[in-house]
Write a protein that holds these residues in place. Structure first.
Motif, PDB file in Angstrom:
ATOM      1  N   PRO A 153       0.836  -1.195   0.000  1.00 49.17           N
ATOM      2  CA  PRO A 153       0.000   0.000   0.000  1.00 49.17           C
ATOM      3  C   PRO A 153       0.873   1.247   0.000  1.00 49.17           C
ATOM      4  CG  PRO A 153       0.167  -0.896   2.200  1.00 49.17           C
ATOM      5  CD  PRO A 153       0.878  -1.861   1.290  1.00 49.17           C
ATOM      6  N   ILE A 154       0.244   2.349  -0.202  1.00 50.99           N
ATOM      7  CA  ILE A 154       0.943   3.623  -0.042  1.00 50.99           C
ATOM      8  C   ILE A 154       1.020   3.880   1.454  1.00 50.99           C
ATOM      9  CG2 ILE A 154       0.788   6.109  -0.422  1.00 50.99           C
ATOM     10  CD1 ILE A 154      -0.744   5.432  -3.015  1.00 50.99           C
ATOM     11  N   VAL A 155       2.211   4.155   1.930  1.00 48.85           N
ATOM     12  CA  VAL A 155       2.401   4.423   3.350  1.00 48.85           C
ATOM     13  C   VAL A 155       2.797   5.879   3.504  1.00 48.85           C
ATOM     14  CG1 VAL A 155       3.709   3.855   5.429  1.00 48.85           C
ATOM     15  CG2 VAL A 155       3.098   2.050   3.806  1.00 48.85           C
ATOM     16  N   THR A 156       2.024   6.596   4.297  1.00 47.21           N
ATOM     17  CA  THR A 156       2.323   7.980   4.609  1.00 47.21           C
ATOM     18  C   THR A 156       2.970   8.012   5.982  1.00 47.21           C
ATOM     19  OG1 THR A 156       0.436   8.756   3.318  1.00 47.21           O
ATOM     20  CG2 THR A 156       1.348  10.286   4.935  1.00 47.21           C
ATOM     21  N   SER A 191      10.041   2.989  -3.410  1.00 44.32           N
ATOM     22  CA  SER A 191      10.157   4.416  -3.729  1.00 44.32           C
ATOM     23  C   SER A 191       9.691   5.260  -2.558  1.00 44.32           C
ATOM     24  CB  SER A 191       9.303   4.765  -4.947  1.00 44.32           C
ATOM     25  OG  SER A 191       9.714   4.038  -6.065  1.00 44.32           O
ATOM     26  N   ARG A 192      10.471   6.299  -2.285  1.00 38.82           N
ATOM     27  CA  ARG A 192      10.098   7.218  -1.215  1.00 38.82           C
ATOM     28  C   ARG A 192       9.979   8.607  -1.815  1.00 38.82           C
ATOM     29  NH1 ARG A 192      13.349   7.046   4.222  1.00 38.82           N
ATOM     30  NH2 ARG A 192      14.914   6.551   2.674  1.00 38.82           N
ATOM     31  N   THR A 198       6.368  11.930   4.484  1.00 40.09           N
ATOM     32  CA  THR A 198       6.996  11.162   3.410  1.00 40.09           C
ATOM     33  C   THR A 198       6.017  10.102   2.940  1.00 40.09           C
ATOM     34  OG1 THR A 198       9.121  11.468   4.490  1.00 40.09           O
ATOM     35  CG2 THR A 198       9.017   9.787   2.793  1.00 40.09           C
ATOM     36  N   TYR A 199       5.913   9.929   1.630  1.00 40.39           N
ATOM     37  CA  TYR A 199       5.051   8.910   1.044  1.00 40.39           C
ATOM     38  C   TYR A 199       5.941   7.789   0.516  1.00 40.39           C
ATOM     39  CZ  TYR A 199       1.901  12.890   1.102  1.00 40.39           C
ATOM     40  OH  TYR A 199       1.169  13.976   1.489  1.00 40.39           O
ATOM     41  N   THR A 200       5.565   6.550   0.791  1.00 46.04           N
ATOM     42  CA  THR A 200       6.343   5.408   0.341  1.00 46.04           C
ATOM     43  C   THR A 200       5.460   4.485  -0.486  1.00 46.04           C
ATOM     44  OG1 THR A 200       7.625   5.538   2.376  1.00 46.04           O
ATOM     45  CG2 THR A 200       7.837   3.520   1.093  1.00 46.04           C
TER      46      THR A 200
END
Length: 148
Positions: free
Chosen positions: A56-59, A112-113, A106-108
């Protein structure tokens, strides 16, 4: 006439059932979920390792010494997820502290970060994150379509 209709019906049924039966048999022999007729789901492809889930997208929200969000965490998460919802995506949230001051976001996506962004600039990272998510999805789709 009825016998002739039964022959046509049997031929039609055989044309439909034979390929599906063949593919189901081949699926049982190889355990390749892409061969299962009418049973391919994204979760099965991820479990088989054929699609990189990318996760998932991790914020990640890093709070500096003495810093706090100007709203509740649930309101903050809802506002970020509303922005991701415009792209048909959603994010999971992780909170951490950092030695500096202020708030860093930061979005991961997979490996990719994207960021770090200040709280005021957090929205600027939404579109690049959505693009990174789509590129990762396309890359994993290309891996499936590549012939060995």
């Amino acid at each position: 006439m009825i016998q002739r209709d039964n022959i046509y019906l049997s031929i039609a049924a055989a044309l439909i059932v034979t390929p599906a039966s063949f593919m189901l048999t081949w699926f049982w022999l190889t355990d390749d979920p892409t061969l299962r007729p009418l049973g391919i789901t994204e979760r099965k492809l991820v479990n088989a390792g054929l699609v990189a889930s990318g996760g998932p997208i991790v914020t990640t929200v890093r709070l500096g010494a003495g810093a706090s969000l100007p709203m509740s965490r649930s309101d903050f998460e809802a506002s970020i997820n509303r922005a991701f919802d415009l792209y048909g995506l959603e994010s999971k949230f992780v909170y951490a502290s950092h030695p500096g001051s202020g708030i860093q976001i930061t979005y991961t996506v997979g490996k990719s970060r994207i960021g770090a962004y200040s709280l005021r600039r957090a929205a600027e990272g939404i579109r690049p994150t959505a693009d990174a998510f789509r590129m990762a999805a396309r890359h994993s789709q290309n891996k499936i379509n590549a012939k060995p």
